[in-house]
Motif scaffolding. Structure first.
Motif, PDB file in Angstrom:
ATOM      1  N   HIS A 103     -11.065  31.743  -4.891  1.00 15.51           N
ATOM      2  CA  HIS A 103     -10.422  32.809  -4.122  1.00 15.51           C
ATOM      3  C   HIS A 103     -10.264  32.425  -2.656  1.00 15.51           C
ATOM      4  N   ASP A 104      -9.223  32.947  -2.032  1.00 12.78           N
ATOM      5  CA  ASP A 104      -9.024  32.815  -0.589  1.00 12.78           C
ATOM      6  C   ASP A 104      -9.809  33.938   0.089  1.00 12.78           C
ATOM      7  N   LYS A 149      -9.451  40.388   1.268  1.00 11.11           N
ATOM      8  CA  LYS A 149      -9.686  39.052   0.719  1.00 11.11           C
ATOM      9  C   LYS A 149     -11.174  38.818   0.503  1.00 11.11           C
ATOM     10  N   GLU A 176     -10.840  30.228   4.270  1.00  7.24           N
ATOM     11  CA  GLU A 176      -9.945  30.354   3.112  1.00  7.24           C
ATOM     12  C   GLU A 176     -10.674  29.950   1.824  1.00  7.24           C
ATOM     13  N   HIS A 177     -10.420  28.751   1.289  1.00  8.75           N
ATOM     14  CA  HIS A 177     -11.024  28.358   0.021  1.00  8.75           C
ATOM     15  C   HIS A 177     -12.235  27.424   0.195  1.00  8.75           C
TER      16      HIS A 177
END
Length: 207
Positions: A103-104, A149, A176-177
């Motif tokens: 997931h981001d 997110k 982010e990832h």
């Protein structure tokens, strides 16, 4: 060439420590040496106080779903630091672990929550809390750039893995990832094993 830390007699030679750490990691995990990987550590705010940070050695931990990594870094601080009350001006050798997430998360910072954090939160709420997971929210301070997110990424499996971390003093940063976990303490076998256990379980549990 020995660092200023080694010359001051504060730590055993890095080569000796590294050999012990690698031996212990190999006894518990499936370890491989990857080819050259640019982990882009410059994007993480936890390294902002260093003039330079370079990965001297990296090892892939082979997991069920994807690889995680142990990073042995040499960091050059912008300012003089202290170890056991003595000034240290040379490079610092540190251990960090890295994992790539499905997931981001946006940008996320997680560390153990302090009393000061709790007081600030009463006046000016800034952290992300999980109403359905009071134990996690009471234990960890989680700052996020994108609440949706972060909520999607930090599901129950992710939170359970974080709750089981056996390292007392650590920080997790996610861009982010990409997740990095560690602290600025000197390298040690115990610290490396705790970090490896965390990223290995994360990559095995959180698909």
């Amino acid at each position: 060439m020995e660092s200023a830390i080694e010359n001051a007699g504060l730590l055993p030679p890095v080569s000796d420590q590294f050999g012990d750490i690698l031996g212990n990691l190999k006894s518990k995990f499936r370890i491989e040496q990857p080819g050259h990987i640019d982990f882009h550590l410059e994007q993480f705010s936890i390294f902002k106080d260093y003039l330079d940070i370079s990965v001297k050695q990296s090892y892939a931990i082979k997991n069920k779903n994807n690889d995680s990594y142990m990073l042995f870094t040499e960091c050059q601080p912008k300012h003089i630091t202290h170890h056991h009350g003595k000034a240290v001006t040379g490079p610092q050798y540190q251990t960090w672990a890295l994992a790539y997430l499905k997931h981001d998360f946006g940008r996320v910072l997680i560390r153990r929550e302090t009393l000061v954090d709790k007081i600030i939160e009463l006046i000016h709420p800034v952290e992300l809390d999980f109403a359905e997971d009071k134990a996690f929210s009471d234990t960890f301070y989680m700052l996020v750039s994108d609440r949706q997110k972060a909520i999607t990424g930090a599901d129950r499996n992710f939170r359970n893995v974080v709750m089981d971390i056996r390292l007392d003093d650590f920080v997790i940063e996610i861009v982010e990832h990409t997740l990095v976990i560690g602290n600025t303490h000197p390298i040690s076998v115990e610290k490396a094993l705790h970090l490896a256990e965390f990223v290995s379980r994360l990559c095995t549990t959180c698909d």
